[in-house]
Motif scaffolding. Structure first.
Motif, short mmCIF file in Angstrom:
data_model
loop_
_atom_site.label_atom_id
_atom_site.label_comp_id
_atom_site.label_asym_id
_atom_site.label_seq_id
_atom_site.Cartn_x
_atom_site.Cartn_y
_atom_site.Cartn_z
N ALA A 78 -36.39 -4.89 16.67
CA ALA A 78 -35.51 -4.45 17.84
C ALA A 78 -34.13 -5.11 17.64
N SER A 79 -33.79 -6.22 17.14
CA SER A 79 -32.56 -6.68 16.93
C SER A 79 -31.63 -5.68 15.77
N ALA A 80 -32.52 -5.40 14.99
CA ALA A 80 -31.96 -4.10 14.00
C ALA A 80 -31.59 -3.09 14.64
N TYR A 81 -32.43 -2.45 15.48
CA TYR A 81 -31.93 -1.09 16.16
C TYR A 81 -30.85 -1.37 16.85
N VAL A 82 -30.75 -2.49 17.63
CA VAL A 82 -29.36 -2.76 18.48
C VAL A 82 -28.06 -2.92 17.83
N VAL A 83 -28.24 -3.69 16.70
CA VAL A 83 -27.20 -4.10 15.77
C VAL A 83 -26.76 -2.85 15.02
N GLY A 84 -27.80 -2.05 14.66
CA GLY A 84 -27.52 -0.72 13.79
C GLY A 84 -26.54 0.11 14.77
N TYR A 85 -27.25 0.21 16.07
CA TYR A 85 -26.70 1.35 16.89
C TYR A 85 -25.18 1.08 17.05
N VAL A 86 -25.10 -0.48 17.67
CA VAL A 86 -23.73 -0.86 18.03
C VAL A 86 -22.66 -0.78 16.76
N GLY A 87 -23.28 -1.04 15.64
CA GLY A 87 -22.37 -0.93 14.31
C GLY A 87 -22.07 0.57 14.09
N ARG A 88 -22.92 1.42 14.58
CA ARG A 88 -22.71 3.11 14.03
C ARG A 88 -21.47 3.39 15.10
N GLU A 89 -21.79 2.85 16.59
CA GLU A 89 -20.78 3.42 17.51
C GLU A 89 -19.62 2.79 17.13
N LEU A 90 -19.35 1.62 16.89
CA LEU A 90 -18.15 0.98 16.58
C LEU A 90 -17.39 1.91 15.20
N ALA A 91 -18.10 2.16 14.38
CA ALA A 91 -17.76 2.96 13.51
C ALA A 91 -17.27 4.40 13.77
N PHE A 92 -18.02 4.95 14.60
CA PHE A 92 -17.47 6.05 15.13
C PHE A 92 -16.24 6.16 16.00
N ARG A 93 -16.24 4.97 16.67
CA ARG A 93 -14.74 4.86 17.65
C ARG A 93 -13.61 4.62 16.58
N LEU A 94 -13.86 3.89 15.55
CA LEU A 94 -12.83 3.66 14.51
C LEU A 94 -12.54 5.18 13.92
N LEU A 95 -13.41 5.82 13.61
CA LEU A 95 -13.25 7.20 12.91
C LEU A 95 -12.39 8.14 13.82
N GLY A 96 -12.74 8.12 15.34
CA GLY A 96 -11.99 9.02 15.99
C GLY A 96 -10.70 8.40 16.19
N MET A 97 -10.42 7.13 16.23
CA MET A 97 -8.97 6.92 16.22
C MET A 97 -8.42 7.29 15.11
N ALA A 98 -8.75 7.26 13.81
CA ALA A 98 -8.26 7.73 12.74
C ALA A 98 -8.09 9.12 12.81
N GLU A 99 -8.98 9.86 13.22
CA GLU A 99 -8.87 11.53 13.35
C GLU A 99 -7.74 11.64 14.51
N ARG A 100 -7.42 10.88 15.54
CA ARG A 100 -6.35 11.01 16.34
C ARG A 100 -5.09 11.00 16.05
N LEU A 101 -4.83 9.71 15.05
CA LEU A 101 -3.55 9.41 14.33
C LEU A 101 -3.35 10.16 13.53
N SER A 102 -3.91 11.12 12.76
CA SER A 102 -3.72 11.70 11.54
C SER A 102 -3.92 13.33 11.94
#
Length: 284
Positions: A78-102
C-alpha cells in the motif's frame, strides 16, 4: 450488428481497457513505488543503525511471523502504491511546467492541421473531417479559444493550446473503441513508465551514495550520471508527449482511409461513400 455480438464486443473492449489500466498502474506506480519505498526504508535503517543494516534487517525479519508478516507485506504494498502514485504525479507536474515554459514543446491547432494536411493531402483530411464533424470543429482555430476554467481542467502543459487536448482525446478514444490496434496506448504507457522512474532513480542514487560509503569523487560521479540519465529520460518524455498527440490524429486519419479502401474492394460488405471520387477531384 445483432445484440449478442454488440454485448460481446462491449465486454471485450471493457476488458482491454481494464487490462491496459492495470498494466499501466503496475509498471508506472507499483513497481517504482516498491523501489522507492525500499530505498527509503534502507536509508532509515542506515540512519538508525549506521554500518549495521544487514543484522538489523535480519533481526526484524526473524521477529515477524504469521499475521504480522502478512500485515507488513500489505502495508508495504500500500505504501508503495501511494509513494509511486505521488511520485508520478509530481513528475507530471514538473513535465507540465517544462512544456509551458518551452514554446518548442507546445502543440498548436494550426501546426497540427498543417502537418496533417502536408502529410496526407487536403482531400484525405477533408474526407476524414467530414466523417468526424466534432473533430473538424475542434481543429478549427476559430474555435480554439480556451477559458481559464477549461485550461485548468486540461492535464499537462503541451496540449493546453486551444482545443488540442480535446482533439487528441477524441481521436484516442475513437481508436480505442473502434480500432484498438491503432490506438496510441503503447506511447501512453511508455510516457507513464518513463516519468515514474525519476523518483526511484533519485532515491536509488541517494541510497547508493549513503550505503556504499563512497568517497567524494565517486559520489559526485554517481550523482552526475544519475542527473544525466534523468535529463535524457525527461527529454524523451517531452518528445513522446508531442508524438502521442500527433500519433492519435494521424492514426485516426489512416483508420478512416483504410476503411474507405476496404469499402472499395470487390465484394466488400461496406458501402463506399459515393461522394469520395467527386470530393477528390474537386479538391485536386
Amino acid at each position: 450488428m445483432d445484440p449478442l455480438t454488440a454485448v460481446s464486443a462491449g465486454k471485450a473492449a471493457a476488458g482491454r481497457r481494464f487490462a491496459f489500466y492495470v498494466s499501466v498502474q503496475l509498471t508506472s506506480v507499483v513497481v517504482p513505488g516498491l523501489v522507492a519505498v525500499t530505498c527509503m526504508a534502507a536509508l532509515m535503517l542506515h540512519a538508525q543503525h549506521p554500518g549495521r543494516i544487514g543484522p538489523a534487517l535480519s533481526g526484524a525479519a526473524q521477529s515477524l511471523r504469521g499475521p504480522a508478516m502478512i500485515l507488513v507485506d500489505v502495508s508495504w504494498l500500500a505504501s508503495a502504491y501511494v509513494v509511486g502514485y505521488v511520485g508520478r504525479e509530481l513528475a507530471f507536474r514538473l513535465l507540465g511546467m517544462a512544456e509551458r515554459l518551452s514554446s518548442r514543446h507546445r502543440v498548436s491547432l494550426s501546426t497540427l492541421y498543417g502537418e496533417l494536411e502536408a502529410s496526407y493531402g487536403r482531400a484525405a483530411l477533408r474526407r476524414c473531417l467530414r466523417t468526424h464533424p466534432l473533430l473538424k470543429y475542434l481543429l478549427n482555430t476559430a474555435n480554439g479559444t480556451s477559458s481559464r476554467s477549461q485550461t485548468l481542467r486540461q492535464p499537462g502543459g503541451a496540449l493546453r493550446t486551444g482545443n488540442v487536448y480535446e482533439a487528441f482525446l477524441y481521436a484516442k478514444l475513437w481508436l480505442r473503441e473502434h480500432n484498438p490496434g491503432l490506438a496510441p496506448d503503447a506511447t501512453e504507457a511508455e510516457i507513464n513508465i518513463l516519468v515514474s522512474t525519476l523518483l526511484p532513480l533519485a532515491l536509488g542514487t541517494w541510497s547508493l551514495i549513503a550505503l556504499a560509503s563512497l568517497n567524494v569523487a565517486a559520489a559526485a560521479a554517481t550523482a552526475v550520471v544519475a542527473a544525466a540519465v534523468s535529463a535524457v529520460t525527461f527529454a524523451q518524455v517531452l518528445r513522446l508527449r508531442r508524438i502521442e498527440c500527433w500519433e492519435a490524429l494521424r492514426n485516426l486519419l489512416e483508420d478512416h482511409e483504410m476503411r474507405l479502401a476496404a469499402a472499395r474492394l470487390p465484394g466488400s460488405p461496406f458501402a463506399a461513400d459515393p461522394g469520395d471520387d467527386s470530393q477528390d477531384s474537386g479538391a485536386a
